[in-house]
Design an enzyme around this catalytic site. Structure first.
Site, PDB file in Angstrom:
ATOM      1  N   HIS A  81       0.847  -1.200   0.000  1.00 19.38           N
ATOM      2  CA  HIS A  81       0.000   0.000   0.000  1.00 19.38           C
ATOM      3  C   HIS A  81       0.880   1.247   0.000  1.00 19.38           C
ATOM      4  O   HIS A  81       0.724   2.132  -0.847  1.00 19.38           O
ATOM      5  CB  HIS A  81      -0.927  -0.015   1.224  1.00 19.38           C
ATOM      6  CG  HIS A  81      -1.707   1.252   1.429  1.00 19.38           C
ATOM      7  ND1 HIS A  81      -3.057   1.349   1.196  1.00 19.38           N
ATOM      8  CD2 HIS A  81      -1.322   2.496   1.831  1.00 19.38           C
ATOM      9  CE1 HIS A  81      -3.468   2.578   1.441  1.00 19.38           C
ATOM     10  NE2 HIS A  81      -2.429   3.306   1.843  1.00 19.38           N
ATOM     11  N   GLU A  82       1.800   1.336   0.941  1.00 20.72           N
ATOM     12  CA  GLU A  82       2.579   2.567   1.114  1.00 20.72           C
ATOM     13  C   GLU A  82       3.467   2.840  -0.098  1.00 20.72           C
ATOM     14  O   GLU A  82       3.515   3.968  -0.597  1.00 20.72           O
ATOM     15  CB  GLU A  82       3.421   2.497   2.400  1.00 20.72           C
ATOM     16  CG  GLU A  82       2.615   2.312   3.681  1.00 20.72           C
ATOM     17  CD  GLU A  82       1.534   3.352   3.913  1.00 20.72           C
ATOM     18  OE1 GLU A  82       1.580   4.424   3.290  1.00 20.72           O
ATOM     19  OE2 GLU A  82       0.611   3.077   4.712  1.00 20.72           O
ATOM     20  N   HIS A  97       1.678   4.383  -3.053  1.00 18.05           N
ATOM     21  CA  HIS A  97       1.499   5.840  -3.068  1.00 18.05           C
ATOM     22  C   HIS A  97       2.607   6.482  -3.902  1.00 18.05           C
ATOM     23  O   HIS A  97       2.387   7.495  -4.583  1.00 18.05           O
ATOM     24  CB  HIS A  97       1.525   6.414  -1.651  1.00 18.05           C
ATOM     25  CG  HIS A  97       0.222   6.292  -0.913  1.00 18.05           C
ATOM     26  ND1 HIS A  97      -0.967   6.757  -1.429  1.00 18.05           N
ATOM     27  CD2 HIS A  97      -0.074   5.770   0.307  1.00 18.05           C
ATOM     28  CE1 HIS A  97      -1.944   6.524  -0.544  1.00 18.05           C
ATOM     29  NE2 HIS A  97      -1.428   5.925   0.504  1.00 18.05           N
ATOM     30  N   TYR A 135      -4.484  14.535  -2.676  1.00 20.38           N
ATOM     31  CA  TYR A 135      -4.789  13.675  -1.532  1.00 20.38           C
ATOM     32  C   TYR A 135      -5.936  14.212  -0.687  1.00 20.38           C
ATOM     33  O   TYR A 135      -5.823  14.392   0.524  1.00 20.38           O
ATOM     34  CB  TYR A 135      -3.511  13.495  -0.703  1.00 20.38           C
ATOM     35  CG  TYR A 135      -3.435  12.206   0.079  1.00 20.38           C
ATOM     36  CD1 TYR A 135      -3.668  10.970  -0.524  1.00 20.38           C
ATOM     37  CD2 TYR A 135      -3.109  12.203   1.425  1.00 20.38           C
ATOM     38  CE1 TYR A 135      -3.588   9.784   0.191  1.00 20.38           C
ATOM     39  CE2 TYR A 135      -3.017  11.030   2.159  1.00 20.38           C
ATOM     40  CZ  TYR A 135      -3.262   9.824   1.532  1.00 20.38           C
ATOM     41  OH  TYR A 135      -3.168   8.656   2.254  1.00 20.38           O
ATOM     42  N   GLU A 182      -5.878   6.490  -2.348  1.00 22.87           N
ATOM     43  CA  GLU A 182      -5.942   5.473  -1.305  1.00 22.87           C
ATOM     44  C   GLU A 182      -6.345   4.109  -1.867  1.00 22.87           C
ATOM     45  O   GLU A 182      -5.786   3.079  -1.485  1.00 22.87           O
ATOM     46  CB  GLU A 182      -6.959   5.894  -0.230  1.00 22.87           C
ATOM     47  CG  GLU A 182      -6.345   6.643   0.912  1.00 22.87           C
ATOM     48  CD  GLU A 182      -5.163   5.887   1.500  1.00 22.87           C
ATOM     49  OE1 GLU A 182      -5.318   4.709   1.860  1.00 22.87           O
ATOM     50  OE2 GLU A 182      -4.087   6.475   1.585  1.00 22.87           O
ATOM     51  N   ASP A 207     -10.571  13.154   7.904  1.00 16.37           N
ATOM     52  CA  ASP A 207      -9.792  12.270   7.031  1.00 16.37           C
ATOM     53  C   ASP A 207      -9.666  12.853   5.612  1.00 16.37           C
ATOM     54  O   ASP A 207      -9.810  12.148   4.617  1.00 16.37           O
ATOM     55  CB  ASP A 207     -10.456  10.873   7.018  1.00 16.37           C
ATOM     56  CG  ASP A 207      -9.693   9.842   6.203  1.00 16.37           C
ATOM     57  OD1 ASP A 207      -8.457   9.935   6.114  1.00 16.37           O
ATOM     58  OD2 ASP A 207     -10.360   8.940   5.642  1.00 16.37           O
ATOM     59  N   HIS A 238      -9.747   7.649   3.396  1.00 16.85           N
ATOM     60  CA  HIS A 238      -9.578   6.251   3.811  1.00 16.85           C
ATOM     61  C   HIS A 238     -10.935   5.582   4.031  1.00 16.85           C
ATOM     62  O   HIS A 238     -11.001   4.414   4.421  1.00 16.85           O
ATOM     63  CB  HIS A 238      -8.748   6.150   5.093  1.00 16.85           C
ATOM     64  CG  HIS A 238      -7.326   6.592   4.946  1.00 16.85           C
ATOM     65  ND1 HIS A 238      -6.936   7.905   5.101  1.00 16.85           N
ATOM     66  CD2 HIS A 238      -6.200   5.906   4.635  1.00 16.85           C
ATOM     67  CE1 HIS A 238      -5.625   7.996   4.911  1.00 16.85           C
ATOM     68  NE2 HIS A 238      -5.148   6.808   4.625  1.00 16.85           N
TER      69      HIS A 238
HETATM   70  N1  ASN Z   1      -1.129   4.974   6.563  1.00 15.59           N
HETATM   71  C1  ASN Z   1      -1.709   6.135   5.978  1.00 15.59           C
HETATM   72  C2  ASN Z   1      -1.798   5.954   4.482  1.00 15.59           C
HETATM   73  O1  ASN Z   1      -0.857   5.551   3.824  1.00 15.59           O
HETATM   74  C3  ASN Z   1      -0.937   7.337   6.332  1.00 15.59           C
HETATM   75  C4  ASN Z   1      -1.609   8.562   5.845  1.00 15.59           C
HETATM   76  O2  ASN Z   1      -2.700   8.909   6.266  1.00 15.59           O
HETATM   77  N2  ASN Z   1      -0.979   9.216   4.876  1.00 15.59           N
HETATM   78  O3  ASN Z   1      -2.822   6.200   3.913  1.00 15.59           O
HETATM   79 ZN    ZN Z   2      -2.527   5.310   2.083  1.00 11.79          ZN
END
Ligand code: ASN
Ligand code: ZN
Length: 334
Positions: A154-155, A158, A169, A178, A251, A256
């Protein structure tokens, strides 16, 4: 999620919530960075090879990044499990993008995969900051350490969004950012385990909650809204259909939360097409992102882009194209 901890939690939980809240402010600053689009020409030219260049740092529970180098490409295993998970996970992400999508690292130019483990103390999050990843160790009340494969996928994804033209974002483009990260996080795990779309768990962050939490994972692409239901965390707020779209200023506009809708569209498409999700559904999504060219895309724009992508790849009026449209209809986007 943070608010419900503050309302319902005991003192220990409230401390956790305060830490998370402070972190949230920090992530908002980073959102400006995560939203950005980085052109390939901005990047130093790396020696292009077909292997990852991984660098894992130990943040030593401090906030400063990257920290102290703990394991780089070719080094033997560390005595630190978090270091090894971050290293191995980065390798799995590289392999998915290289083997399946012919993409050489996040920027398709062989850039280093950099991550810091033990970021800050009691940090129940992981993030991409525009240049590298950072993983917390969790607070051991709600979260355990975050170096779990679907979270790693996931990370880093991005970063792929960033180098593919970016998606702002917040609001719908943020939820699409996301969702792309969740879809390719799930695919990272499925490709590593060689699991078919039917066999896969479709969970993000399975095993990152402590035993105290009533929940299986952070999110579910198969069953958005059912990943957890806990007395402290509350219920997973993700919708699976536009009828339940959450209008909120929390958020960053529910990025998310509403990501559950495009997540579920991808899940449905992968079930219609059968086999391995990275082979057809993954190709449709990946190439839609490469050709999107709209950092403010709405769900409807993205649905169009994926249908166009299916049509280009499999033919106009093909089964793949029809099923892509059907998936979007089922979640109420078309
Ligand atoms: N874990 C979160 C994400 O990757 C961190 C954030 O809110 N950027 O979405
Ligand atoms: Zn994320």
């Amino acid at each position: 999620m943070l608010e419900s901890i503050q309302i319902r939690g005991n003192t220990e939980m409230q401390k956790t919530a305060e830490t998370l809240q402070a972190d949230a402010a920090h992530y908002r600053e980073q959102r400006a960075v995560i939203s950005q689009s980085t052109k390939k020409s901005d990047m130093p030219i790396a020696a292009v090879s077909n292997k990852p260049n991984r660098k894992v740092y130990d943040g030593q529970s401090k906030a400063v990044l990257p920290g102290q180098l703990a394991r780089q490409e070719g080094d033997p295993e560390s005595s630190d499990n978090a270091v090894n998970e971050a290293y191995e996970g980065a390798g799995s992400v590289f392999q998915l993008y290289y083997d399946v999508f012919n993409r050489n690292s996040l920027d398709d130019n062989g850039m280093d995969l950099v991550a810091t483990v033990h970021h800050k103390s009691n940090c129940g999050n992981a993030f991409w900051n525009g240049y590298q990843l950072a993983y917390g160790d969790g607070d051991n009340v709600i979260f355990k350490k975050l170096t779990e494969l679907s979270v790693i996928g996931h990370e880093f994804s991005h970063g792929v969004v960033q180098f593919s033209g970016g998606l702002v974002y917040r609001d719908q483009p943020g939820a699409l950012n996301e969702s792309f990260a969740d879809v390719f996080g799930a695919l990272t795990e499925q490709y590593k385990k060689k699991q078919s779309a039917k066999e896969a768990s479709w969970l993000i962050g399975e095993g990152v909650f402590t035993e105290r939490v009533e929940g299986q994972a952070l999110r579910s692409l198969k069953e958005p809204g059912l990943a957890y239901d806990d007395s402290i965390l509350g219920k997973d707020p993700q919708p699976y259909h536009m009828d339940f779209y959450v209008n909120t200023t929390q958020d960053s506009g529910g990025i998310h939360i509403n990501s559950g809708i495009p997540n579920h569209a991808f899940y449905l498409l992968s079930q219609y097409l059968g086999g391995n999700a990275w082979e057809k559904a993954g190709q449709i999504w990946y190439h839609a992102m490469q050709n999107l060219n709209n950092s403010l895309a709405t769900f409807a724009d993205w649905a169009d882009a994926t249908i166009r992508s299916a049509s280009l790849r499999y033919g106009h009026g093909s089964y793949e194209m029809k099923m892509t449209r059907r998936a979007w209809k089922l979640v109420g986007v078309m």
